[in-house]
Design an enzyme around this catalytic site. Structure first.
Site, PDB file in Angstrom:
ATOM      1  N   ARG B  94     -22.964 -61.443 -78.718  1.00 55.25           N
ATOM      2  CA  ARG B  94     -23.381 -62.135 -77.492  1.00 55.25           C
ATOM      3  C   ARG B  94     -24.742 -62.787 -77.694  1.00 55.25           C
ATOM      4  O   ARG B  94     -24.970 -63.913 -77.232  1.00 55.25           O
ATOM      5  CB  ARG B  94     -23.405 -61.146 -76.315  1.00 55.25           C
ATOM      6  N   SER B  95     -25.626 -62.111 -78.418  1.00 49.16           N
ATOM      7  CA  SER B  95     -26.944 -62.687 -78.684  1.00 49.16           C
ATOM      8  C   SER B  95     -26.814 -64.005 -79.433  1.00 49.16           C
ATOM      9  O   SER B  95     -27.498 -64.985 -79.117  1.00 49.16           O
ATOM     10  CB  SER B  95     -27.795 -61.730 -79.530  1.00 49.16           C
ATOM     11  N   ALA B 246     -31.122 -67.776 -70.785  1.00 49.62           N
ATOM     12  CA  ALA B 246     -30.542 -66.776 -71.686  1.00 49.62           C
ATOM     13  C   ALA B 246     -30.485 -65.408 -71.027  1.00 49.62           C
ATOM     14  O   ALA B 246     -29.503 -64.690 -71.147  1.00 49.62           O
ATOM     15  CB  ALA B 246     -31.350 -66.724 -72.975  1.00 49.62           C
ATOM     16  N   GLN B 284     -17.268 -30.568 -63.194  1.00 48.38           N
ATOM     17  CA  GLN B 284     -18.125 -31.289 -62.246  1.00 48.38           C
ATOM     18  C   GLN B 284     -19.246 -32.065 -62.929  1.00 48.38           C
ATOM     19  O   GLN B 284     -19.589 -33.169 -62.517  1.00 48.38           O
ATOM     20  CB  GLN B 284     -18.705 -30.308 -61.222  1.00 48.38           C
ATOM     21  N   LEU B 343     -19.206 -37.725 -75.077  1.00 47.99           N
ATOM     22  CA  LEU B 343     -18.409 -37.644 -76.305  1.00 47.99           C
ATOM     23  C   LEU B 343     -18.918 -36.585 -77.276  1.00 47.99           C
ATOM     24  O   LEU B 343     -18.325 -36.389 -78.340  1.00 47.99           O
ATOM     25  CB  LEU B 343     -18.343 -39.001 -77.007  1.00 47.99           C
ATOM     26  N   GLY B 344     -20.004 -35.927 -76.921  1.00 50.27           N
ATOM     27  CA  GLY B 344     -20.529 -34.894 -77.802  1.00 50.27           C
ATOM     28  C   GLY B 344     -20.813 -35.448 -79.183  1.00 50.27           C
ATOM     29  O   GLY B 344     -21.315 -36.568 -79.318  1.00 50.27           O
ATOM     30  N   GLU B 368     -36.222 -60.833 -74.560  1.00 49.02           N
ATOM     31  CA  GLU B 368     -36.045 -61.758 -73.431  1.00 49.02           C
ATOM     32  C   GLU B 368     -36.758 -61.260 -72.179  1.00 49.02           C
ATOM     33  O   GLU B 368     -36.204 -61.267 -71.082  1.00 49.02           O
ATOM     34  CB  GLU B 368     -34.560 -61.958 -73.132  1.00 49.02           C
ATOM     35  N   GLY B 369     -37.989 -60.807 -72.392  1.00 46.04           N
ATOM     36  CA  GLY B 369     -38.742 -60.210 -71.294  1.00 46.04           C
ATOM     37  C   GLY B 369     -38.441 -58.738 -71.287  1.00 46.04           C
ATOM     38  O   GLY B 369     -37.301 -58.332 -71.005  1.00 46.04           O
TER      39      GLY B 369
END
Lengths: 259, 389
Positions: B94-95, B246, B284, B343-344, B368-369
């Site tokens: 994506r970058s 961006a 829980q 997921l341990g 990007e900040g």
């Protein structure tokens, strides 16, 4: 070559299905829908034929308003225009009713070829295509793996059981039901999605097709849809060892069917 | 890795048009078929999947929300959904797409001359040219105004000197948008690969964004013609405007990474058994984590959509995008860490995508900040008092 692709919108694979309150079908409000998978392969075949032979691809779908998403996907992938058969009277049609409405819509189109998936992922009846062919008086062939155009005719490869294939030469116009997995369907490109916004999408209701509710009356209906019921049962056999063993074998063989 | 069928707790999809859902579907299928089968290996080997560039170009991912020059002319919401799905695959991928479109094509589109636009935009849209964006320096990140890179006028030319750091796609780029101080303030220059004195080197040993290229750029007496300057980009607000584009995409992208982690943790928890032959999802403490995750994802989706709708109306302010980026990256990072926990030990193995996303998001949190800088941007907006120094 004018090719019509009949496609259906079905519940997305792996949806979490819940039954409706009447217990006659699934609840459709909280699931997403997608194009029936075999129809995606039919569309891809049609688009490839158009690319090699020239002509036009028309997509035809019967369904409620949400089916427009499936139609737009086909337009985004390259179909030229669409017919959307949408009418409150079209809810709960069986394969015959769907085929009858489609036949009315497609008679006017006079296509050279109609393709559709071999069956739908929801009902799985594999009937709509062949009934449509019969109603339109077209030759048809099912479970098609490959299409080769030979002038004004086609040669198709049909899948039989046990690894056998059948090759059939057919005249056009004709209808084919397409097997899944026979090609690599394209993605809808972003530009294709934009272009689809301006492609003609014609809506046709029952009156437009010159049909009445009686014409579409279902020949079959669902009386009950249910989740397979789990049952556990314990049975004690009485008697001597030999008798008990014989009874046990009989039960395992004929009831549990594990032997 | 478990199959992904979208995350939609609050009928979010009912807020999208058919076209928006179709755009998302295209990218989702692309990621499922082309990215996920190879991403763990590319990540392990620190290899950018350059072979995907032509296909991403053909599908229209580059500069997707720009107009003309072969761009797909998507709305900002559609663009955001593209980023969401790409980052569900990998933040590095994506970058790359963000930099190509929002940090290189966007400034050329917004501030470039007609010649610059004609030369670069069609090629970049088609993926035949790759770009990078040189603003950050080794000593100046959050305070780009302190940059040391200089462009000195010399006849009709400019002579550039300086160093840029943490530059995505630096060594694979055909053109760099380099920001430099001139006598008339900060200006942008298009510096082409191979220009004498311009070199780039990859930063090795990253624990994050391993499937994308991160580089340093060095400029030593680099002579470029005045026509290489972006004529309409004057002052620091020009590069900052690119970053707003961006980071808008990042705000959506982070939701994608969060969805990937949530989906994995949920499916894992439903199948993993530990006590009393019950799935851990029946406990829980696990449910509390999953409830927090889905709640934050849902809020993040709605935040992204609202900023996107505002952007489409021309009413998104930079600080709205700050809130989007700040919130969504933070929740994504928290979700990745909670998912890892669920997921341990399996959570640390690259058989599952979670640790990769978690490491990637550490970078996204900072670039990007930074999270802190966006905190101050929001703080300044609500109080009217800047607190950066």
């Amino acid at each position: 070559m004018k090719i019509v692709v009949c496609l259906k919108q079905v519940p997305a694979r792996d949806s979490l299905l819940r039954l409706n309150s009447a217990g006659t079908w699934i609840q459709e409000t909280d699931i997403s829908f997608e194009v029936n998978e075999p129809d995606i392969y039919a569309l891809e075949e049609a688009l490839r034929l158009k690319e090699s032979q020239g002509g036009e691809v028309v997509v035809c779908s019967l369904g409620p308003a949400r089916a427009q998403q499936a139609i737009k996907e086909a337009l985004a992938k390259g179909a030229d225009r669409a017919l959307h058969l949408d009418d409150p009277a079209f809810a709960n049609l069986d394969s015959f009713g769907i085929a009858r409405a489609m036949a009315k819509a497609l008679d006017a189109e006079k296509p050279d070829l109609i393709v559709t998936g071999l069956q739908s992922d929801d009902f799985g009846a594999a009937q709509t295509g062949v009934i449509l062919a019969e109603l339109m008086g077209l030759p048809h062939s099912t479970i098609i793996m490959a299409i080769e155009v030979q002038g004004s005719a086609i040669k198709v490869k049909r899948e039989l059981e046990a690894g056998f294939f059948q090759f059939i030469e057919m005249s056009l116009p004709a209808l084919l039901t397409i097997q899944s997995g026979i090609n690599k369907p394209r993605y809808a490109t972003l530009k294709g999605i934009m272009a689809a916004k301006n492609k003609p999408l014609k809506k046709l209701g029952m009156a437009d097709l010159g049909l009445s509710a009686a014409d579409l009356a279902p020949r079959q209906k669902f009386t009950r849809v249910y989740v397979p019921e789990k049952r556990s049962k314990t049975e004690f056999f009485e008697g001597g060892g030999k008798d008990v063993a014989a009874k046990l074998v009989d039960k395992l063989k004929n009831e549990a069917r594990v032997l | 890795m478990f199959p992904f069928h979208g995350v939609d707790f609050l009928e979010f999809d009912s807020l999208l048009s058919d076209e928006e859902r179709l755009v998302r579907q295209t990218v989702r299928e692309f990621v499922d078929k082309e990215v996920l089968p190879g991403i763990e290996e590319w990540n392990r080997e620190a290899k950018f999947p350059k072979h995907l560039v032509p296909m991403m170009a053909e599908l229209g991912f580059f500069g997707a929300n720009l107009t003309g020059y072969g761009c797909a002319e998507m709305s900002n919401v559609e663009y955001g959904l593209i980023m969401q799905e790409l980052e569900r695959g990998d933040s590095g991928l994506r970058s790359f797409v963000s930099v190509q479109g929002a940090l290189v094509m966007y400034p050329i589109h917004a501030y470039g001359s007609d010649e610059q636009k004609e030369k670069w935009l069609p090629a970049m849209q088609q993926g035949t040219a790759i770009g990078c964006f040189g603003l950050t320096e080794p000593d100046f990140g959050s305070n780009p105004g302190g940059m040391r890179t200089r462009a000195r006028k010399d006849g009709d030319d400019f002579i550039l000197n300086g160093e840029k750091a943490w530059i995505t796609s630096g060594t694979i780029a055909d053109v760099a948008v380099v920001w430099a101080r001139t006598e008339e303030g900060i200006r942008g220059f298009l510096v082409e690969k191979g220009t004498p004195g311009f070199t780039s080197k990859d930063i090795k040993g990253k624990w994050s964004l391993r499937a994308s290229v991160t580089s340093t750029l060095a400029l030593q007496d680099v002579r470029v013609p005045a026509s290489a300057m972006l004529p309409c980009a004057k002052g620091l607000k020009a590069p900052l405007s690119c970053l707003t584009q961006a980071r808008y995409g990042i705000g959506w992208g982070a939701v994608g990474a969060a969805m990937a982690c949530y989906n994995e943790a949920l499916e894992y928890a439903k199948t993993r058994k530990q006590f009393d032959d019950k799935p851990i999802a029946a406990h829980q403490l696990i449910q509390a984590k999953l409830a927090d995750m889905i709640t934050e994802i849902t809020k993040g989706q709605l935040l992204a959509l609202q900023v996107g709708r505002l952007k489409d109306k021309g009413r998104a302010e930079p600080v709205h995008v700050s809130m989007l980026k700040r919130n969504n990256v933070k929740i994504a990072l928290d979700i990745a860490r909670a998912a890892r926990d669920i997921l341990g030990a399996n959570g640390v193995a690259d058989e599952y995508p979670i640790f990769r996303h978690m490491c990637n998001l550490e970078s996204v949190f900072t670039y990007e900040g930074t999270h802190n800088i966006h905190t101050l941007a929001i703080g300044e907006t609500v109080t009217g008092i800047p607190a950066y120094r």
